[in-house]
Design a protein around this motif. Structure first.
Motif, short mmCIF file in Angstrom:
data_model
loop_
_atom_site.label_atom_id
_atom_site.label_comp_id
_atom_site.label_asym_id
_atom_site.label_seq_id
_atom_site.Cartn_x
_atom_site.Cartn_y
_atom_site.Cartn_z
N VAL A 7 0.84 -1.20 0.00
CA VAL A 7 0.00 0.00 0.00
C VAL A 7 0.88 1.26 0.00
CG1 VAL A 7 -1.68 1.35 1.32
CG2 VAL A 7 -1.96 -1.12 1.11
N SER A 8 1.94 1.20 0.78
CA SER A 8 2.86 2.33 0.84
C SER A 8 3.48 2.60 -0.52
CB SER A 8 3.95 2.06 1.87
OG SER A 8 4.89 3.12 1.90
N GLU A 9 3.91 1.55 -1.20
CA GLU A 9 4.52 1.70 -2.52
C GLU A 9 3.51 2.20 -3.54
OE1 GLU A 9 6.08 -2.18 -3.21
OE2 GLU A 9 7.93 -1.83 -2.07
N ILE A 15 4.96 3.83 5.44
CA ILE A 15 4.49 2.74 6.32
C ILE A 15 4.22 3.28 7.71
CG2 ILE A 15 5.21 0.59 7.43
CD1 ILE A 15 6.77 -0.10 4.89
N ARG A 16 5.07 4.17 8.17
CA ARG A 16 4.89 4.75 9.51
C ARG A 16 3.56 5.50 9.59
NH1 ARG A 16 9.18 8.93 12.39
NH2 ARG A 16 8.02 9.22 14.33
N THR A 17 3.22 6.24 8.53
CA THR A 17 1.96 7.00 8.52
C THR A 17 0.77 6.05 8.50
OG1 THR A 17 2.96 8.90 7.42
CG2 THR A 17 0.57 8.66 7.22
N GLY A 25 -7.40 5.09 14.63
CA GLY A 25 -8.72 4.67 14.17
C GLY A 25 -9.15 5.28 12.86
N LEU A 26 -8.21 5.86 12.15
CA LEU A 26 -8.55 6.52 10.89
C LEU A 26 -8.59 5.52 9.73
CD1 LEU A 26 -9.06 9.06 9.22
CD2 LEU A 26 -6.58 9.44 9.13
N LEU A 27 -7.63 4.59 9.69
CA LEU A 27 -7.58 3.61 8.61
C LEU A 27 -7.20 2.24 9.16
CD1 LEU A 27 -7.77 3.21 5.50
CD2 LEU A 27 -5.28 3.56 5.43
N PRO A 28 -8.14 1.54 9.76
CA PRO A 28 -7.83 0.19 10.24
C PRO A 28 -7.70 -0.77 9.06
CG PRO A 28 -10.16 0.70 10.53
CD PRO A 28 -9.51 1.96 10.07
N PRO A 29 -6.80 -1.72 9.13
CA PRO A 29 -6.66 -2.70 8.05
C PRO A 29 -7.88 -3.61 8.00
CG PRO A 29 -5.31 -3.32 9.92
CD PRO A 29 -5.85 -1.96 10.24
N ALA A 30 -8.08 -4.25 6.86
CA ALA A 30 -9.22 -5.16 6.72
C ALA A 30 -9.04 -6.40 7.58
CB ALA A 30 -9.39 -5.55 5.25
N SER A 31 -7.79 -6.83 7.70
CA SER A 31 -7.49 -8.01 8.51
C SER A 31 -6.00 -8.06 8.79
CB SER A 31 -7.94 -9.30 7.80
OG SER A 31 -7.24 -9.46 6.59
N HIS A 32 -5.56 -9.12 9.42
CA HIS A 32 -4.14 -9.31 9.71
C HIS A 32 -3.72 -10.72 9.31
CE1 HIS A 32 -5.25 -5.98 12.41
NE2 HIS A 32 -3.97 -5.64 12.39
N LEU A 61 -6.29 15.84 11.00
CA LEU A 61 -6.58 14.41 11.11
C LEU A 61 -7.77 14.12 12.02
CD1 LEU A 61 -3.02 12.80 11.33
CD2 LEU A 61 -4.67 12.61 9.46
N LYS A 62 -7.90 14.88 13.10
CA LYS A 62 -9.01 14.64 14.02
C LYS A 62 -10.35 14.88 13.34
CE LYS A 62 -8.92 19.30 16.06
NZ LYS A 62 -8.82 20.07 17.34
N ASP A 63 -10.40 15.84 12.42
CA ASP A 63 -11.63 16.12 11.69
C ASP A 63 -11.90 15.02 10.66
OD1 ASP A 63 -11.99 18.41 13.12
OD2 ASP A 63 -11.25 19.76 11.56
N ILE A 64 -10.83 14.51 10.05
CA ILE A 64 -11.01 13.44 9.06
C ILE A 64 -11.53 12.18 9.74
CG2 ILE A 64 -9.89 12.03 7.31
CD1 ILE A 64 -7.83 14.23 6.93
#
Length: 243
Positions: A7-9, A15-17, A25-32, A61-64
């Motif tokens: 996703v980063s590429e 990746i850190r972001t 809680g802005l972009l949780p992954p679909a799974s692990h 970010l807090k508004d997003i």
């Protein structure tokens, strides 16, 4: 499914972001994976697109988080609003570029656009204000309200003055005709841009001859040697060279 690295590429988001977006809680992954690594599906990527658009519009970010997590969030409506805001932002940037180009032609230095980033428009605006905002010339110039067509015509008329200088360049910069052209130039700048005092005019004359871009623009209108001739005529007019 895509890994956080993939996703980063794909998106250019570090990746850190991405990990930070998950933590808040802005972009949780679909799974692990079984090993605990984040995996993202198409739905997550669509959400990331929305996030990046909001970030491009400089939403905190807090508004997003609040917007995209709301049960009333309408992706289609949000996209329409984002497009409208981005168009307004583009218009503002186009205006800034046009403004800077006009300033460059008339001799007021502009901020270096090679370092200009659309995500830093506010920073640029602040620098511009600090650079020009307290000068009488800038205040006068900023109050000139013209359409794009009117600005184009003004700039064409402005360069026509140098075409007229070009017709005189084989003569003396001290001649009555050359001095009349300098007076005409000064009057044009005063009428269309800002009050052009002899002090300002003197500085412009030096810049017309010394700066390669100014020199090339002027010479393209009046022929080779026009910028130097105009600069000499201005120096005479401003009393820097005795007749």
């Amino acid at each position: 499914m895509m890994t956080v690295k993939q996703v980063s590429e794909l998106t250019g988001v570090s990746i850190r972001t991405l990990r930070y977006y998950d933590e808040i809680g802005l972009l949780p992954p679909a799974s692990h994976t079984e090993g605990g690594y984040r995996l993202y599906d198409d739905t997550a990527l669509e959400r990331l697109q929305q996030i990046l658009l909001f970030r491009e519009l400089e939403f905190p970010l807090k508004d997003i988080v609040r917007i995209v997590s709301s049960p009333d969030f309408d992706r289609k409506q949000a996209l329409e609003q984002q497009i409208e805001l981005l168009e307004l932002k583009r218009k503002r940037l186009d205006d800034l570029i046009s403004f800077a180009r006009r300033i460059k032609v008339i001799g007021v230095r502009a901020v270096d656009f090679t370092a200009f980033d659309t995500s830093k428009i506010d920073e640029y605006t602040q620098r511009a204000k600090e650079k020009w905002g307290n000068t009488k010339a800038y205040e006068e110039f900023s109050q000139k309200k013209r359409s794009d067509e009117e600005n184009q015509q003004v700039m064409e008329d402005f360069m026509q003055l140098f075409a007229e200088f070009g017709k005189l360049k084989e003569g003396s910069p001290e001649s009555d005709d050359a001095q009349a052209m300098v007076k005409k130039l000064q009057g044009f700048i005063t009428e269309h841009f800002y009050t052009c005092t002899n002090e300002i005019l003197s500085g412009l004359g030096k810049m017309y001859a010394a700066d390669s871009e100014f020199r090339d623009n002027i010479n393209s209108a009046g022929g080779k040697g026009t910028a130097e001739f105009a600069a000499k005529a201005i120096a005479v007019y401003c009393g820097e060279v005795k007749k």
